[in-house]
Design a protein around this motif. Structure first.
Motif, PDB file in Angstrom:
ATOM      1  N   LEU A  35       0.845  -1.205   0.000  1.00 56.17           N
ATOM      2  CA  LEU A  35       0.000   0.000   0.000  1.00 56.17           C
ATOM      3  C   LEU A  35       0.876   1.249   0.000  1.00 56.17           C
ATOM      4  O   LEU A  35       0.635   2.191  -0.760  1.00 56.17           O
ATOM      5  N   ALA A  39       1.289   3.996  -2.988  1.00 57.05           N
ATOM      6  CA  ALA A  39       1.036   5.413  -2.726  1.00 57.05           C
ATOM      7  C   ALA A  39       2.214   6.254  -3.206  1.00 57.05           C
ATOM      8  O   ALA A  39       2.045   7.244  -3.922  1.00 57.05           O
ATOM      9  N   THR A  46       2.306  11.724 -10.533  1.00 57.57           N
ATOM     10  CA  THR A  46       1.652  13.026 -10.692  1.00 57.57           C
ATOM     11  C   THR A  46       2.687  14.143 -10.838  1.00 57.57           C
ATOM     12  O   THR A  46       2.343  15.258 -11.202  1.00 57.57           O
TER      13      THR A  46
ATOM     14  N   THR B 193     -14.174   6.410   0.387  1.00 53.43           N
ATOM     15  CA  THR B 193     -14.387   5.339  -0.589  1.00 53.43           C
ATOM     16  C   THR B 193     -15.625   5.634  -1.431  1.00 53.43           C
ATOM     17  O   THR B 193     -15.592   5.527  -2.664  1.00 53.43           O
ATOM     18  N   VAL B 197     -15.723   6.254  -5.428  1.00 52.64           N
ATOM     19  CA  VAL B 197     -16.566   5.411  -6.307  1.00 52.64           C
ATOM     20  C   VAL B 197     -17.561   6.277  -7.081  1.00 52.64           C
ATOM     21  O   VAL B 197     -17.728   6.104  -8.297  1.00 52.64           O
ATOM     22  N   TRP B 211     -11.438   5.772 -14.716  1.00 47.81           N
ATOM     23  CA  TRP B 211     -10.184   6.146 -14.057  1.00 47.81           C
ATOM     24  C   TRP B 211      -9.202   6.638 -15.105  1.00 47.81           C
ATOM     25  O   TRP B 211      -8.910   5.923 -16.050  1.00 47.81           O
ATOM     26  N   TRP B 213      -6.142   8.485 -14.153  1.00 50.22           N
ATOM     27  CA  TRP B 213      -4.900   8.884 -13.495  1.00 50.22           C
ATOM     28  C   TRP B 213      -4.709  10.392 -13.577  1.00 50.22           C
ATOM     29  O   TRP B 213      -3.599  10.890 -13.735  1.00 50.22           O
ATOM     30  N   PRO B 215      -4.367  13.950 -11.833  1.00 51.98           N
ATOM     31  CA  PRO B 215      -3.706  14.172 -10.528  1.00 51.98           C
ATOM     32  C   PRO B 215      -4.646  14.134  -9.327  1.00 51.98           C
ATOM     33  O   PRO B 215      -4.292  13.592  -8.277  1.00 51.98           O
ATOM     34  N   THR B 218      -5.543  10.569  -8.719  1.00 52.81           N
ATOM     35  CA  THR B 218      -4.390   9.848  -8.204  1.00 52.81           C
ATOM     36  C   THR B 218      -4.130  10.202  -6.744  1.00 52.81           C
ATOM     37  O   THR B 218      -3.892   9.321  -5.919  1.00 52.81           O
ATOM     38  N   TRP B 219      -4.221  11.494  -6.422  1.00 52.55           N
ATOM     39  CA  TRP B 219      -3.967  11.896  -5.035  1.00 52.55           C
ATOM     40  C   TRP B 219      -5.050  11.409  -4.090  1.00 52.55           C
ATOM     41  O   TRP B 219      -4.784  11.098  -2.930  1.00 52.55           O
ATOM     42  N   LEU B 221      -6.479   8.614  -4.489  1.00 52.85           N
ATOM     43  CA  LEU B 221      -6.081   7.216  -4.303  1.00 52.85           C
ATOM     44  C   LEU B 221      -4.928   7.123  -3.306  1.00 52.85           C
ATOM     45  O   LEU B 221      -4.920   6.236  -2.448  1.00 52.85           O
ATOM     46  N   VAL B 222      -3.971   8.048  -3.404  1.00 56.19           N
ATOM     47  CA  VAL B 222      -2.845   8.067  -2.457  1.00 56.19           C
ATOM     48  C   VAL B 222      -3.385   8.198  -1.032  1.00 56.19           C
ATOM     49  O   VAL B 222      -3.005   7.449  -0.126  1.00 56.19           O
ATOM     50  N   TRP B 224      -6.337   7.422   0.011  1.00 55.20           N
ATOM     51  CA  TRP B 224      -7.047   6.183   0.341  1.00 55.20           C
ATOM     52  C   TRP B 224      -6.057   5.094   0.730  1.00 55.20           C
ATOM     53  O   TRP B 224      -6.276   4.343   1.685  1.00 55.20           O
ATOM     54  N   LEU B 225      -4.945   5.004  -0.004  1.00 57.12           N
ATOM     55  CA  LEU B 225      -3.941   3.973   0.279  1.00 57.12           C
ATOM     56  C   LEU B 225      -3.298   4.202   1.649  1.00 57.12           C
ATOM     57  O   LEU B 225      -3.106   3.254   2.411  1.00 57.12           O
ATOM     58  N   VAL B 226      -2.999   5.469   1.969  1.00 57.25           N
ATOM     59  CA  VAL B 226      -2.373   5.769   3.256  1.00 57.25           C
ATOM     60  C   VAL B 226      -3.317   5.367   4.396  1.00 57.25           C
ATOM     61  O   VAL B 226      -2.915   4.697   5.352  1.00 57.25           O
ATOM     62  N   SER B 228      -5.795   3.230   4.246  1.00 58.89           N
ATOM     63  CA  SER B 228      -6.026   1.785   4.349  1.00 58.89           C
ATOM     64  C   SER B 228      -4.819   1.125   5.002  1.00 58.89           C
ATOM     65  O   SER B 228      -4.982   0.165   5.763  1.00 58.89           O
TER      66      SER B 228
END
Lengths: 452, 272
Positions: A35, A39, A46, B193, B197, B211, B213, B215, B218-219, B221-222, B224-226, B228
């Motif tokens: 993850l 990230a 970007t 989330t 969606v 989707w 990509w 910016p 993407t951010w 998603l970043v 969301w990843l952090v 999660s």
């Protein structure tokens, strides 16, 4: 990775490798690592411009950065081998965890192997029947469900369980992510995206694939009848509308309008309003004023000769010759008179007097532009799969966060003086609060029969 | 417009409420009666704030270009501040920590004050925003952000409390702060989330691709990843305390960059 080192060194090489891989792909440490890597990589994507030819980085970037960009495909990073590999590791990790977790669910559903998070005893409660009645009353009120009752030697076991379906929260969330990734892969292999530019009045049956640039045929033809740009009174655009007919074997299969936020879909292929461009003049309006002051309107369309009434003159709007520089060209009108050399007049500004032809004065009154509409063409069989994944993800969240799998077991045993009560329970969420509520209800239930 | 004036009053209201909390805290007078009045004032302000948003909606219809007030940076900041104030009030009731409000209010005031620098006129909707997805997408995203903001505030408090024993005595227990850090993310994460969606569904409808990509995508998603990673660290690895607080701060930095920083990168979300 650290886990793989712990595997038994005495086992065979293949076996330990398998064990190592298994523990790697079922470990949450792997998940957290992947993850963070995803990230970090996404952030890089970007900052470095994407879908740009690598050569462009030779200028403005150091030679080391340039080499790194070329080696790691950083200019089309989200499709690079290593980014896809990270996604594959994530998917395998998710599947690994699902394999670990899902078989336990049926057991937990039936109540096997449930660990109780708290328990407490009342060694000296009142008469069995009275305690049972009042505890059942309190607990049924609290749990809002009736208990399963089992009669055992010297007593009775009462079990309340709520929201068992919360058990499906975890698998639905994680399966959802796997399905979304799967949908992405389907789109990558079977989907296609492209662009087509069509002038008003033109018909096209092919499009340009992005980003490869190759031309591909469509299973139908797109005829653009009209493009309209509407503006608010403030001058900002209100609507971009392309009126189209989709032709199949020369017959109209579908007629409709394509607007921003309003695509048109036929045979699984969707057409989206993407952009527009003025490409020429649709017509030019001229006004001819005769000696008496009477005005006649003339609409000239490109290359369509129009006779000026009661005169020998014929007017023709010339098709603009495209210039290599791409500058806009000044529209020109050709005035033709039998036996004479045609005369060319350039239209420069509004209300310009163009010419005096006989007793008539010719004035430029207005024009309308000919547009080409830019349509995005999209076909992605992976999209429904992605939505199914999103649905699973969201249902999973609702189950995991808005339901609470909880249970209480009350064991009442007959003793010489009356009864002893053992209470145990567990709750997936809000453990402390749940325990406090149960304790309160049980204590309340204990005191009432004794006080009677 | 009345709604703009109301927003100005609300901003100064939040400011005075924050100052009131600070004075009460510094003089050690967070007595229950003072707390109650301060909280009542905050709730009143939030109600006025709500009506200002509603009024702007009505005003846009009176101008004949009716749309939800979520269509540009000005309107989204007002809504972001509204969401944070709501989250602070909810967290105050849930956890009973007034210090959370004390430290959270500056975020609200700053967000509101920032709107003073922006064009506040009601503009008609550009074609790209003319969609029913707009309301669901923006609301879900900002409620998520508000949850993360509360977690961030609690994380700061936890870090400060661990660093200084003098302040530790005046702050809620480490355990409670840790719970707030975690539980606020637990609420914010599914909201984000839903936001992503609905955004993907909208993108598929407007741009023909769920989707791209871009910016902002993407951010988000970043972010969301952090978060999660945050949740997995907590739920599966049992992390607590300082490490969770640091992850929460990192996550909120990603939120802020998704919201503000992305505007400095080229992309499709240029109108926010």
């Amino acid at each position: 990775m650290s886990k793989s080192k712990k595997s038994d060194p005495s086992s065979s090489g293949v076996g330990s490798l398998f064990l190592g891989l298994t523990s790697f792909f079922t470990s949450v440490r792997t998940t957290i690592g992947v993850l963070f890597l995803l990230a970090a990589a996404s952030v890089v994507g970007t900052i470095i411009p994407q879908e740009v030819a690598a050569e462009q980085f030779q200028r403005g970037w150091s030679s080391f950065a340039y080499r790194l960009i070329v080696i790691l495909d950083l200019n089309s990073m989200y499709r690079s081998w290593w980014f896809v590999l990270l996604l594959v590791v994530l998917a395998l990790n998710l599947i690994g965890c699902l394999f670990n977790r899902v078989p336990m669910i049926s057991g937990e559903w039936r109540g096997i192997g449930r660990k109780h998070s708290f328990s407490f005893d009342y060694p000296d409660a009142g008469a069995v029947d009275a305690v049972r009645a009042s505890v059942t009353d309190r607990m049924t009120g609290l749990m809002r469900t009736s208990p399963q009752t089992t009669t055992v030697d010297h007593g009775v076991n009462l079990v309340w369980v709520r929201d068992r379906f919360q058990l499906f929260g975890f698998p639905l969330i994680h399966l959802g992510i796997v399905v979304i990734l799967l949908g992405g892969v389907i789109g990558l292999f079977y989907g296609v995206k492209g662009h087509v530019q069509i002038k008003e009045g033109e018909t096209k049956g092919s499009f340009t694939v992005t980003p490869s640039g190759e031309t591909r045929p469509l299973p139908f033809q797109i005829a653009v009848d009209k493009f309209t740009l509407t503006r608010y009174s403030t001058g900002e655009p209100k609507e971009f509308r392309s009126d189209v007919r989709l032709l199949k074997n020369g017959n109209v299969a579908l007629q409709g309008s394509i607007l921003v936020n309003h695509p048109l879909t036929y045979e699984g292929i969707s057409l989206y309003q993407a952009d527009y461009r003025p490409v020429g003049l649709k017509d030019v309006t001229l006004v001819a004023t005769d000696a008496s002051g009477e005005e006649t309107k003339l609409a000239l369309r490109p290359e369509v000769p129009v006779q000026l009434a009661e005169s020998p003159y014929q007017l023709r709007l010339l098709s603009p010759n495209p210039r290599p520089t791409g500058q806009s060209t000044v529209p020109e009108i050709s005035v033709e008179e039998p036996g004479q050399k045609p005369k060319r007049i350039s239209i420069v500004k509004k209300d310009q007097t163009l010419a005096k032809l006989g007793d008539k004065e010719l004035r430029f009154a207005g024009y309308s532009l000919l547009y080409a509409t830019g349509l995005q063409v999209g076909y992605d069989p992976g999209t429904p799969v992605v939505w199914a994944g999103c649905g699973s993800l969201l249902v999973g969240f609702v189950l995991a966060l808005f339901t609470n799998h909880r249970g209480v077991v009350v064991e009442i045993r007959r003793t010489a003086s009356g009864s002893s009560v053992h209470v145990s329970g567990r709750s997936k969420r809000l453990r402390k609060e749940f325990r406090e509520k149960i304790e309160l209800a049980i204590r309340d239930g204990m005191e009432k029969p004794q006080g009677r | 417009m009345i709604s703009t004036d109301l927003n100005t009053y609300v901003t100064f209201g939040y400011l005075s409420c924050g100052v009131g909390y600070l004075i009460a805290y510094m003089t050690g007078a967070l007595a229950s009666s003072v707390r109650k009045w301060m909280l009542a004032f905050l709730i009143l302000l939030w109600c006025v704030h709500t009506s200002a948003i509603g009024l702007r909606w009505i005003e846009s219809y009176q101008m004949g270009i009716g749309h939800a007030p979520l269509s540009n940076l000005y309107e989204s900041l007002i809504f972001f501040a509204w969401s944070m104030a709501l989250a602070l009030i909810v967290a105050r009731f849930r956890f009973g920590a007034d210090v959370l409000v004390l430290l959270g209010l500056p975020l609200v005031v700053f967000t509101m004050a920032y709107t003073f620098l922006l064009d506040h006129s009601i503009k008609p909707l550009i074609p790209a925003l003319q969609s029913n997805w707009l309301v669901a997408h923006v609301i879900a995203c900002f409620l998520g952000y508000a949850g993360f903001a509360v977690s961030f505030v609690a994380a700061l408090l936890l870090l400060v409390s661990r660093a200084s024993t003098g302040l530790e005595k005046r702050l809620p227990s480490h355990h409670l702060l840790d719970e707030i850090v975690y539980r606020s993310v637990l609420v914010g994460f599914p909201m984000l989330t839903v936001g992503i969606v609905t955004g993907a569904a909208w993108a598929d409808y407007a741009w023909g691709s769920y989707w791209s990509w871009d910016p902002k995508e993407t951010w988000s998603l970043v972010t969301w990843l952090v978060y999660s990673a945050f949740l997995h660290a907590r739920l599966a690895r049992g992390w607590t305390g300082r490490r969770m607080a640091l992850l929460s701060v990192l996550g909120f930095a990603a939120v802020l960059f998704t919201y503000f920083g992305v505007n400095y990168l080229p992309g499709l979300h240029s109108y926010f």
